[in-house]
Enzyme design. Sequence first.
Site, short mmCIF file in Angstrom:
data_model
loop_
_atom_site.label_atom_id
_atom_site.label_comp_id
_atom_site.label_asym_id
_atom_site.label_seq_id
_atom_site.Cartn_x
_atom_site.Cartn_y
_atom_site.Cartn_z
N SER A 75 0.75 -1.37 0.06
CA SER A 75 -0.09 -0.18 0.00
C SER A 75 0.84 1.33 -0.09
O SER A 75 0.48 2.49 -0.31
CB SER A 75 -0.85 0.06 1.10
OG SER A 75 -0.24 -0.06 2.23
N CYS A 76 2.03 1.06 0.13
CA CYS A 76 3.16 2.43 0.29
C CYS A 76 3.22 2.76 -1.16
O CYS A 76 2.77 1.98 -2.01
CB CYS A 76 4.52 1.89 0.78
SG CYS A 76 4.41 1.42 2.58
N VAL A 77 3.55 3.89 -1.16
CA VAL A 77 3.98 4.40 -2.51
C VAL A 77 5.40 5.03 -2.77
O VAL A 77 6.12 5.53 -1.59
CB VAL A 77 3.00 5.83 -2.90
CG1 VAL A 77 3.23 6.55 -4.21
CG2 VAL A 77 1.75 5.36 -3.11
N GLY A 126 0.67 2.01 -4.01
CA GLY A 126 -0.70 1.88 -3.73
C GLY A 126 -1.68 0.96 -3.89
O GLY A 126 -2.85 1.18 -4.24
#
Length: 185
Positions: A39-41, A105
Site C-alpha cells: 500500500s506504500c507509494v 498504492g
Amino acid sequence: MERAIAAAPQRAVDRITVMQGQALATGDAATEYSTVLGSCVATCLYDPDARVGGMNHFLLSEPPAGCGNATVDEHYGVYLMELLVNTMLGKGARKSRLKAHLYGGANVNRNMMRIGTANAEFARAFLSREGIELMREDLGGTCARRVDFRPASGQVRCRTVEDRLAPPVHPTSRPDKSTGDVELF
C-alpha cells in the site's frame, strides 16, 4: 598484426534498498535504488539535464487530522515528497525539469481501509500542485510491486510481486457425462 583493445572495466552497480520513511538522491551512474511496495507509494524523480534522480518510500500520505505538528514523522508522504525534491535540488536538479514515476498504492488487504488508494491520490495531487510532470505510474490494484530505479539515467523497472498469501484457485470440474441422478430436498 591486430591488437585487442581491452574495454575499460565497468564499476559494479551499487544496489541500495529504500526503506519506508526514506528519501535518497544521487547522480552516481553506478547506483540503483530498489524497494518493495504494497500500500506504500514510491516516487522516482529524475532531472535529465543534471542526471540526478531520487526515490522515496512512504507508508501513509498525511497524519490524521488533529494530530498537531509537534514532530515530523518521516513515514508520511507530505514530509518525504518535500524531502526528496529538496535533496535533489541540493544535488543540482531544477524543479522545472523534474520528471516523475509513481509506483505502489495497492490495496493488498481487502478487509482494511483503502490506504493504497489514499497514498496514490496524495502522490498524484502533490506532483500536480508542484508542477512536476508525471511520466508513468503503476498504482492501485491488489498486488505488491518491486521497483528498481537507476537515478542518474532515469531508468525504472517495476515488477509485480507474487502474492503467496492468496489461496490457490481451483476451478470446479464438471463430470464428463450426466449420471441421471437428481436428489430433491
